[in-house]
Design a protein around this motif. Structure first.
Motif, PDB file in Angstrom:
ATOM      1  N   VAL A  34       0.837  -1.201   0.000  1.00  0.00           N
ATOM      2  CA  VAL A  34       0.000   0.000   0.000  1.00  0.00           C
ATOM      3  C   VAL A  34       0.868   1.246   0.000  1.00  0.00           C
ATOM      4  N   VAL A  35       0.543   2.179  -0.895  1.00  0.00           N
ATOM      5  CA  VAL A  35       1.233   3.468  -0.929  1.00  0.00           C
ATOM      6  C   VAL A  35       0.211   4.543  -0.583  1.00  0.00           C
ATOM      7  N   VAL A  36       0.444   5.239   0.521  1.00  0.00           N
ATOM      8  CA  VAL A  36      -0.487   6.270   0.973  1.00  0.00           C
ATOM      9  C   VAL A  36      -0.032   7.632   0.464  1.00  0.00           C
ATOM     10  N   PHE A  37      -0.996   8.403  -0.030  1.00  0.00           N
ATOM     11  CA  PHE A  37      -0.750   9.747  -0.546  1.00  0.00           C
ATOM     12  C   PHE A  37      -1.368  10.762   0.407  1.00  0.00           C
ATOM     13  N   GLY A  38      -0.725  11.907   0.529  1.00  0.00           N
ATOM     14  CA  GLY A  38      -1.277  12.995   1.322  1.00  0.00           C
ATOM     15  C   GLY A  38      -0.398  14.219   1.229  1.00  0.00           C
ATOM     16  N   ARG A  39      -0.887  15.324   1.762  1.00  0.00           N
ATOM     17  CA  ARG A  39      -0.140  16.584   1.689  1.00  0.00           C
ATOM     18  C   ARG A  39       0.865  16.740   2.820  1.00  0.00           C
ATOM     19  N   ARG A  40       0.634  16.045   3.933  1.00  0.00           N
ATOM     20  CA  ARG A  40       1.499  16.202   5.105  1.00  0.00           C
ATOM     21  C   ARG A  40       2.310  14.921   5.328  1.00  0.00           C
ATOM     22  N   GLU A  41       3.613  15.079   5.426  1.00  0.00           N
ATOM     23  CA  GLU A  41       4.487  13.907   5.507  1.00  0.00           C
ATOM     24  C   GLU A  41       4.369  13.174   6.838  1.00  0.00           C
ATOM     25  N   ALA A  42       4.265  13.909   7.925  1.00  0.00           N
ATOM     26  CA  ALA A  42       4.316  13.271   9.249  1.00  0.00           C
ATOM     27  C   ALA A  42       3.260  12.188   9.435  1.00  0.00           C
ATOM     28  N   PRO A  43       1.963  12.462   9.175  1.00  0.00           N
ATOM     29  CA  PRO A  43       0.973  11.388   9.359  1.00  0.00           C
ATOM     30  C   PRO A  43       1.159  10.229   8.395  1.00  0.00           C
ATOM     31  N   LEU A  44       1.644  10.511   7.192  1.00  0.00           N
ATOM     32  CA  LEU A  44       1.902   9.432   6.234  1.00  0.00           C
ATOM     33  C   LEU A  44       2.988   8.503   6.765  1.00  0.00           C
ATOM     34  N   LYS A  45       4.048   9.093   7.299  1.00  0.00           N
ATOM     35  CA  LYS A  45       5.136   8.295   7.860  1.00  0.00           C
ATOM     36  C   LYS A  45       4.644   7.457   9.031  1.00  0.00           C
ATOM     37  N   ASP A  46       3.750   8.018   9.838  1.00  0.00           N
ATOM     38  CA  ASP A  46       3.215   7.282  10.986  1.00  0.00           C
ATOM     39  C   ASP A  46       2.403   6.069  10.532  1.00  0.00           C
ATOM     40  N   VAL A  47       1.573   6.251   9.494  1.00  0.00           N
ATOM     41  CA  VAL A  47       0.769   5.137   8.985  1.00  0.00           C
ATOM     42  C   VAL A  47       1.671   4.042   8.431  1.00  0.00           C
ATOM     43  N   VAL A  48       2.662   4.429   7.641  1.00  0.00           N
ATOM     44  CA  VAL A  48       3.582   3.452   7.068  1.00  0.00           C
ATOM     45  C   VAL A  48       4.334   2.712   8.168  1.00  0.00           C
ATOM     46  N   ALA A  49       4.812   3.439   9.161  1.00  0.00           N
ATOM     47  CA  ALA A  49       5.559   2.812  10.257  1.00  0.00           C
ATOM     48  C   ALA A  49       4.698   1.794  10.994  1.00  0.00           C
ATOM     49  N   SER A  50       3.430   2.149  11.233  1.00  0.00           N
ATOM     50  CA  SER A  50       2.524   1.238  11.928  1.00  0.00           C
ATOM     51  C   SER A  50       2.282  -0.023  11.105  1.00  0.00           C
ATOM     52  N   ILE A  51       2.085   0.137   9.809  1.00  0.00           N
ATOM     53  CA  ILE A  51       1.854  -1.021   8.941  1.00  0.00           C
ATOM     54  C   ILE A  51       3.077  -1.932   8.914  1.00  0.00           C
ATOM     55  N   VAL A  52       4.239  -1.345   8.734  1.00  0.00           N
ATOM     56  CA  VAL A  52       5.479  -2.131   8.658  1.00  0.00           C
ATOM     57  C   VAL A  52       5.756  -2.826   9.988  1.00  0.00           C
ATOM     58  N   GLU A  53       5.501  -2.129  11.079  1.00  0.00           N
ATOM     59  CA  GLU A  53       5.717  -2.712  12.413  1.00  0.00           C
ATOM     60  C   GLU A  53       4.864  -3.954  12.618  1.00  0.00           C
ATOM     61  N   ASN A  54       3.708  -3.975  11.956  1.00  0.00           N
ATOM     62  CA  ASN A  54       2.800  -5.120  12.091  1.00  0.00           C
ATOM     63  C   ASN A  54       2.961  -6.133  10.956  1.00  0.00           C
ATOM     64  N   GLY A  55       4.072  -6.039  10.255  1.00  0.00           N
ATOM     65  CA  GLY A  55       4.390  -7.044   9.251  1.00  0.00           C
ATOM     66  C   GLY A  55       3.892  -6.768   7.856  1.00  0.00           C
ATOM     67  N   GLY A  56       3.328  -5.590   7.618  1.00  0.00           N
ATOM     68  CA  GLY A  56       2.811  -5.264   6.299  1.00  0.00           C
ATOM     69  C   GLY A  56       3.821  -4.536   5.434  1.00  0.00           C
ATOM     70  N   LYS A  57       3.415  -4.264   4.202  1.00  0.00           N
ATOM     71  CA  LYS A  57       4.274  -3.571   3.234  1.00  0.00           C
ATOM     72  C   LYS A  57       3.611  -2.249   2.863  1.00  0.00           C
TER      73      LYS A  57
END
Length: 256
Positions: A34-57
Motif C-alpha cells: 500500500v502506498v499512501v498519498f497525502g499533503r502532510r508527511e508526518a501522518p503518512l510516515k506514521d501510517v507506514v511505520a505502523s503497517i510495517v511494524e505489524n508485518g505489512g508492506k
C-alpha cells in the motif's frame, strides 16, 4: 488474515488519517503493498511505520491531489517503483463550511478541486495504467452527496458528482476489466467529524438519527472499501455501497 490482496499494489489518497489510514491498514493486513498519498508527511510516515511494524508492506508519497501534475507524477512513480497498479482508492476530499448566501465563488470551487478534480485525475490515470491487466478503483462519496446537507452545499454537490462520475467510469472501464465502485460513508468517527461529536450529548443526538443508533468506526468503512477492491467483488462495478448505519435507506425518526 486471508491475504485477499496478496501481490496487489494499492494507492490510497488521503491516507494519513481517518478513513484513508484505516483503509491502508486493512489492505496491508490482507497482503497488499500500500502506498499512501497525502499533503502532510508526518501522518503518512506514521501510517507506514505502523503497517510495517505489524508485518505489512507500505510506502508513502507526499502529493496534493488538487495539483494535477504532482498527483499524476506520484502515481507514475509508484508504478515505476512497484511495476504495476492494481487498486486505486480516491479518498482525499476537502470542503468549506458556511451558508450558501454567504459562500464565495472561491469557496464553492474549493470543494471541487480536491474532491472532484482529484478523483477524476486519479481515476483517469489508474484506468490508463490498468488497460492491460484490469484493476479496481474505489471512490469515496458521502451521505452528504445523497441528501444534501445545510451549510455544506458545495461539498454535497461535489460528492454527488463523484458518485455519478464513478458510474460513468465503470461503464467505460468494463471492457478492460477495470471495475469502479463507490463507497458512501455516513457519520464515521474521525478527526474530520470530531467537531460534531465533541461531547456525549452531541454524540447521542447524532446517534438518534441513525437506525443502528451509533456512529460508525473507520475500520468498518475500510472493510467495505477492501471488499470492493478485492477479487471477491469481481462481478461488481458501477455500484454504490452505503456504510451509514442505515441512515440513507430510511426516513427514520427516533422514538423515546
Amino acid at each position: 488474515m486471508t491475504q485477499r490482496l496478496a501481490n496487489k499494489v494499492a494507492i490510497v489518497t488521503g491516507g494519513g488519517t481517518g478513513i484513508g489510514a484505516a483503509t491502508a491498514t486493512r489492505m496491508a493486513e490482507e497482503g497488499a503493498t500500500v502506498v499512501v498519498f497525502g499533503r502532510r508527511e508526518a501522518p503518512l510516515k506514521d501510517v507506514v511505520a505502523s503497517i510495517v511494524e505489524n508485518g505489512g508492506k507500505a510506502d508513502y508519497r507526499v502529493a496534493d491531489v488538487s495539483d494535477e501534475a504532482a498527483f499524476v507524477s506520484a502515481i507514475d512513480e509508484v508504478v515505476s517503483d512497484y511495476g504495476k497498479l492494481d487498486i486505486m482508492v480516491n479518498n482525499a476530499a476537502a470542503f468549506t463550511w458556511g451558508a450558501l448566501t454567504e459562500m464565495t465563488t472561491e469557496d464553492w470551487h474549493a470543494n471541487f478541486k480536491t474532491t472532484v478534480d482529484g478523483t477524476f485525475w486519479g481515476t483517469r490515470r489508474a484506468m490508463q495504467l490498468m488497460q492491460k491487466n484490469g484493476g479496481s478503483i474505489v471512490n469515496l462519496s458521502s451521505i452528504c452527496g445523497v441528501f444534501g446537507t445545510a451549510w455544506m452545499s458545495g461539498y454535497s454537490a461535489a460528492k454527488a458528482a463523484v458518485t455519478n462520475f464513478s458510474r460513468a467510469a465503470a461503464s467505460e472501464g468494463a471492457a478492460a476489466n477495470i471495475r469502479c465502485n463507490v463507497v458512501i460513508p455516513g457519520v464515521i468517527e474521525t478527526d474530520a467529524t470530531a467537531g460534531m461529536l465533541s461531547d456525549d450529548t452531541a454524540r447521542a443526538n447524532t446517534a438518534k438519527l441513525i437506525p443502528l443508533q451509533r456512529v460508525g468506526h473507520a475500520t468498518e468503512l475500510a472493510n467495505a472499501v477492501l471488499f470492493l477492491a478485492s477479487d471477491e467483488a469481481s462481478y461488481i462495478t458501477g455500484a454504490t455501497l452505503a456504510v451509514d448505519g442505515g441512515r440513507s435507506s430510511d426516513l427514520y425518526t427516533a422514538m423515546d
